[in-house]
Scaffold this motif. Sequence first.
Motif, PDB file in Angstrom:
ATOM      1  N   GLN A  45       7.552 -49.443 -25.591  1.00 19.83           N
ATOM      2  CA  GLN A  45       7.454 -50.644 -26.410  1.00 19.83           C
ATOM      3  C   GLN A  45       8.504 -50.649 -27.518  1.00 19.83           C
ATOM      4  O   GLN A  45       8.776 -49.608 -28.113  1.00 19.83           O
ATOM      5  CB  GLN A  45       6.055 -50.676 -27.075  1.00 19.83           C
ATOM      6  N   GLY A  46       9.028 -51.816 -27.787  1.00 16.01           N
ATOM      7  CA  GLY A  46       9.997 -51.940 -28.878  1.00 16.01           C
ATOM      8  C   GLY A  46      11.129 -52.862 -28.477  1.00 16.01           C
ATOM      9  O   GLY A  46      11.316 -53.156 -27.288  1.00 16.01           O
ATOM     10  N   PRO A  47      11.915 -53.306 -29.470  1.00 13.29           N
ATOM     11  CA  PRO A  47      12.975 -54.284 -29.186  1.00 13.29           C
ATOM     12  C   PRO A  47      14.044 -53.776 -28.209  1.00 13.29           C
ATOM     13  O   PRO A  47      14.736 -54.567 -27.586  1.00 13.29           O
ATOM     14  CB  PRO A  47      13.577 -54.576 -30.567  1.00 13.29           C
ATOM     15  N   ARG A  48      14.169 -52.438 -28.064  1.00 13.13           N
ATOM     16  CA  ARG A  48      15.166 -51.907 -27.123  1.00 13.13           C
ATOM     17  C   ARG A  48      14.517 -51.300 -25.867  1.00 13.13           C
ATOM     18  O   ARG A  48      15.190 -50.654 -25.066  1.00 13.13           O
ATOM     19  CB  ARG A  48      16.068 -50.881 -27.821  1.00 13.13           C
ATOM     20  N   ALA A  49      13.215 -51.534 -25.691  1.00 11.09           N
ATOM     21  CA  ALA A  49      12.496 -50.926 -24.566  1.00 11.09           C
ATOM     22  C   ALA A  49      13.012 -51.427 -23.219  1.00 11.09           C
ATOM     23  O   ALA A  49      13.187 -50.650 -22.276  1.00 11.09           O
ATOM     24  CB  ALA A  49      11.000 -51.206 -24.692  1.00 11.09           C
ATOM     25  N   ILE A  50      13.275 -52.733 -23.135  1.00 13.59           N
ATOM     26  CA  ILE A  50      13.715 -53.296 -21.855  1.00 13.59           C
ATOM     27  C   ILE A  50      15.135 -52.822 -21.519  1.00 13.59           C
ATOM     28  O   ILE A  50      15.448 -52.525 -20.371  1.00 13.59           O
ATOM     29  CB  ILE A  50      13.606 -54.839 -21.891  1.00 13.59           C
ATOM     30  N   ALA A  61      14.555 -58.979 -15.948  1.00  6.26           N
ATOM     31  CA  ALA A  61      14.316 -60.226 -15.208  1.00  6.26           C
ATOM     32  C   ALA A  61      12.823 -60.538 -15.071  1.00  6.26           C
ATOM     33  O   ALA A  61      12.457 -61.643 -14.669  1.00  6.26           O
ATOM     34  CB  ALA A  61      14.954 -60.141 -13.826  1.00  6.26           C
ATOM     35  N   PHE A  62      11.955 -59.567 -15.399  1.00  9.61           N
ATOM     36  CA  PHE A  62      10.507 -59.827 -15.340  1.00  9.61           C
ATOM     37  C   PHE A  62      10.115 -60.689 -16.543  1.00  9.61           C
ATOM     38  O   PHE A  62      10.294 -60.260 -17.674  1.00  9.61           O
ATOM     39  CB  PHE A  62       9.714 -58.522 -15.451  1.00  9.61           C
ATOM     40  N   PRO A  63       9.544 -61.880 -16.340  1.00 12.97           N
ATOM     41  CA  PRO A  63       9.055 -62.632 -17.506  1.00 12.97           C
ATOM     42  C   PRO A  63       7.873 -61.911 -18.179  1.00 12.97           C
ATOM     43  O   PRO A  63       7.227 -61.066 -17.553  1.00 12.97           O
ATOM     44  CB  PRO A  63       8.588 -63.959 -16.911  1.00 12.97           C
ATOM     45  N   GLY A 105       5.438 -55.938 -11.552  1.00 11.62           N
ATOM     46  CA  GLY A 105       6.183 -55.710 -10.324  1.00 11.62           C
ATOM     47  C   GLY A 105       6.392 -54.224 -10.135  1.00 11.62           C
ATOM     48  O   GLY A 105       5.929 -53.419 -10.953  1.00 11.62           O
ATOM     49  N   GLU A 106       7.064 -53.872  -9.059  1.00 10.41           N
ATOM     50  CA  GLU A 106       7.279 -52.463  -8.774  1.00 10.41           C
ATOM     51  C   GLU A 106       8.761 -52.130  -8.818  1.00 10.41           C
ATOM     52  O   GLU A 106       9.601 -52.956  -8.464  1.00 10.41           O
ATOM     53  CB  GLU A 106       6.702 -52.117  -7.399  1.00 10.41           C
ATOM     54  N   PHE A 107       9.055 -50.942  -9.287  1.00 12.24           N
ATOM     55  CA  PHE A 107      10.423 -50.425  -9.179  1.00 12.24           C
ATOM     56  C   PHE A 107      10.369 -48.903  -9.165  1.00 12.24           C
ATOM     57  O   PHE A 107       9.302 -48.302  -9.324  1.00 12.24           O
ATOM     58  CB  PHE A 107      11.335 -50.974 -10.283  1.00 12.24           C
ATOM     59  N   VAL A 108      11.543 -48.311  -8.949  1.00 16.00           N
ATOM     60  CA  VAL A 108      11.623 -46.852  -8.879  1.00 16.00           C
ATOM     61  C   VAL A 108      12.339 -46.347 -10.129  1.00 16.00           C
ATOM     62  O   VAL A 108      13.366 -46.881 -10.537  1.00 16.00           O
ATOM     63  CB  VAL A 108      12.363 -46.400  -7.601  1.00 16.00           C
ATOM     64  N   ILE A 109      11.757 -45.334 -10.730  1.00 19.03           N
ATOM     65  CA  ILE A 109      12.322 -44.736 -11.936  1.00 19.03           C
ATOM     66  C   ILE A 109      12.154 -43.224 -11.774  1.00 19.03           C
ATOM     67  O   ILE A 109      11.086 -42.784 -11.370  1.00 19.03           O
ATOM     68  CB  ILE A 109      11.584 -45.318 -13.168  1.00 19.03           C
ATOM     69  N   GLY A 137      12.983 -41.435  -9.371  1.00 16.48           N
ATOM     70  CA  GLY A 137      12.509 -41.180  -8.011  1.00 16.48           C
ATOM     71  C   GLY A 137      11.031 -41.472  -7.801  1.00 16.48           C
ATOM     72  O   GLY A 137      10.455 -41.127  -6.778  1.00 16.48           O
ATOM     73  N   THR A 138      10.429 -42.127  -8.780  1.00 17.38           N
ATOM     74  CA  THR A 138       8.989 -42.393  -8.717  1.00 17.38           C
ATOM     75  C   THR A 138       8.738 -43.884  -8.680  1.00 17.38           C
ATOM     76  O   THR A 138       9.249 -44.624  -9.528  1.00 17.38           O
ATOM     77  CB  THR A 138       8.292 -41.804  -9.969  1.00 17.38           C
ATOM     78  N   LYS A 139       7.956 -44.332  -7.714  1.00 18.93           N
ATOM     79  CA  LYS A 139       7.611 -45.752  -7.659  1.00 18.93           C
ATOM     80  C   LYS A 139       6.559 -46.039  -8.720  1.00 18.93           C
ATOM     81  O   LYS A 139       5.539 -45.346  -8.795  1.00 18.93           O
ATOM     82  CB  LYS A 139       7.077 -46.107  -6.272  1.00 18.93           C
ATOM     83  N   VAL A 140       6.828 -47.031  -9.560  1.00 18.48           N
ATOM     84  CA  VAL A 140       5.875 -47.386 -10.609  1.00 18.48           C
ATOM     85  C   VAL A 140       5.470 -48.849 -10.484  1.00 18.48           C
ATOM     86  O   VAL A 140       6.249 -49.683 -10.004  1.00 18.48           O
ATOM     87  CB  VAL A 140       6.445 -47.141 -12.036  1.00 18.48           C
ATOM     88  N   LEU A 141       4.244 -49.113 -10.909  1.00 21.17           N
ATOM     89  CA  LEU A 141       3.814 -50.501 -11.143  1.00 21.17           C
ATOM     90  C   LEU A 141       4.084 -50.765 -12.616  1.00 21.17           C
ATOM     91  O   LEU A 141       3.683 -49.969 -13.475  1.00 21.17           O
ATOM     92  CB  LEU A 141       2.321 -50.666 -10.830  1.00 21.17           C
ATOM     93  N   PHE A 142       4.783 -51.839 -12.891  1.00 22.25           N
ATOM     94  CA  PHE A 142       5.195 -52.148 -14.258  1.00 22.25           C
ATOM     95  C   PHE A 142       4.642 -53.504 -14.669  1.00 22.25           C
ATOM     96  O   PHE A 142       4.723 -54.471 -13.905  1.00 22.25           O
ATOM     97  CB  PHE A 142       6.733 -52.187 -14.332  1.00 22.25           C
ATOM     98  N   GLY A 143       4.053 -53.566 -15.845  1.00 26.55           N
ATOM     99  CA  GLY A 143       3.650 -54.853 -16.402  1.00 26.55           C
ATOM    100  C   GLY A 143       4.425 -55.106 -17.674  1.00 26.55           C
ATOM    101  O   GLY A 143       4.548 -54.198 -18.512  1.00 26.55           O
ATOM    102  N   ARG A 144       4.982 -56.316 -17.822  1.00 20.50           N
ATOM    103  CA  ARG A 144       5.685 -56.623 -19.084  1.00 20.50           C
ATOM    104  C   ARG A 144       4.623 -57.063 -20.094  1.00 20.50           C
ATOM    105  O   ARG A 144       4.449 -58.250 -20.396  1.00 20.50           O
ATOM    106  CB  ARG A 144       6.760 -57.675 -18.881  1.00 20.50           C
TER     107      ARG A 144
END
Lengths: 358, 127
Positions: free
Chosen positions: A139-144, A157-159, A164-168, A170-177
């Motif tokens: 979290q924070g103004p530079r988090a994204i 690009a996530f509103p 959505g899902e992405f890999v970080i 090497g790990t697939k994560v579910l991410f919520g903005r």
Amino acid sequence: MAPFAGYDMPISYPTGAVEEHNICRRSVGLFDIDHMGQLIVSGPDADAFVSHTVSGAVLDMKDWDARYSLLLDEKGLVRDDLFVYRLPRVNAAEGRWWIVVNASNLEADFAWFKARAVEWKGKVKVEDVSAETYMIAVQGPRAIELLDSMADRKVSAFPRFTSGEFVIEGTKVLFGRTGYTGEDGGELFFPAEKALAVWEAFIKTGEKKGIETKAIGLAARDSLRFEAGMPLHGHEISPSINALEAGFKWACDFSKADFIGKKALEAIAAAGLPRKLVGIEMTGGVPREGYEVQAPDGRKIGLCVAGMFCPTTKKYAANAFVTPEFAKVGTDVAIVAHGKPKPGLVVKRPLYVPAYRR
Amino acid sequence: MKLDSTARYQSSHEYARKDGTAFVIGISDHAQAALGDIVYVELPEIGKTFAKGETFGVIESVKAASDLYLPMGGKIVAVNEALGGDPALVNRDCYGEGWLVKIESGSAAEFGVLMDAATYEKEADKE
């Protein structure tokens, strides 16, 4: 360290609570919040069941949307607050929902969803996936910006309030903005065995990119959410507080045919609220939970449910339930601290308007 | 823990140090570290008189509020006004700019019975 819902959690890291708060407001705060619970509700009747069980509108949510809601009982009292994610449908007929609940309520919420599903007689499956799921918030103004540099998809690009899902790492994560600080950023869910690797990757990438990134403890988590006007279970919301007096009419969809607690809340609204949640700025000390709120004539009019020094607004403020005639912004009140009434002023909430609402 | 070897201490973690004819009162480094970030300090009015051990103010950290106890009796002759705008001075420099009050003491003997730095260090370590 402090015991919290069965977890040992740091009140603050060596950085210190106030500085941790400030780092999250100016750059990036990392929150180890694995204690939060995650449920999956699925099945042919999942959509209608979730709509019936939580307070807010959900049927209009598109795949990957994420939305705040309350879990009410039949009296309209708040059992918990939730973040509800609509995962992609298994097939056209079968919805899937990812529901994030508070740590201390996980067992009760899981039992509640299961019991309501049985009672409701729908084809619904409720699973608790908390044990295998790790959760951290960035979290924070530079988090994204930090996330964009690490993920295999453009996180920017996530509103807001989508997932959505992405890999970080090497790990697939579910991410919520989404988040609980009033800052931009997100919350990540991924397999628990990857916890340390993902956490350390954020710290290392922050260092490498020159993006100040620090771990944030419970005290700063509390002051961040408090300034941003978000409730903490057991304080602004609880099973002895109804959704309306806590100011959550916006999280209840009265246009739904039915939801648990709807009838009770309609009756409460018709009768008029005996108390309302307000923000109060106090001078001459730090307001805290349990402090009495008085009218200028010394009459007791309410009680503080949370209070603290706010590092961003640099004020001493409380959230309190008071009788409605004292709930208007600009009303003079007093808060009794260490036996002495100190001047207070009812102020507009939130004290800090979330970055994504400005 | 940092100590001021010229100050004397009581077990509730306040110190007193001679300052001309007056005594400077503050809290120890051990105390400020245990309290965490200090966000408010309530101090008494100048001219008020307190007995040894009496509550003369309240110090509030992010975590909690704690009463302040005078390590020796006397009359308040100065309060640290800078703490109003920057209470974290107590965290940063508890023996210097983060002092709390100055008192004129009726009984300098009360200073002598307080713990010296070495004795206090041993006692605070036990906590």
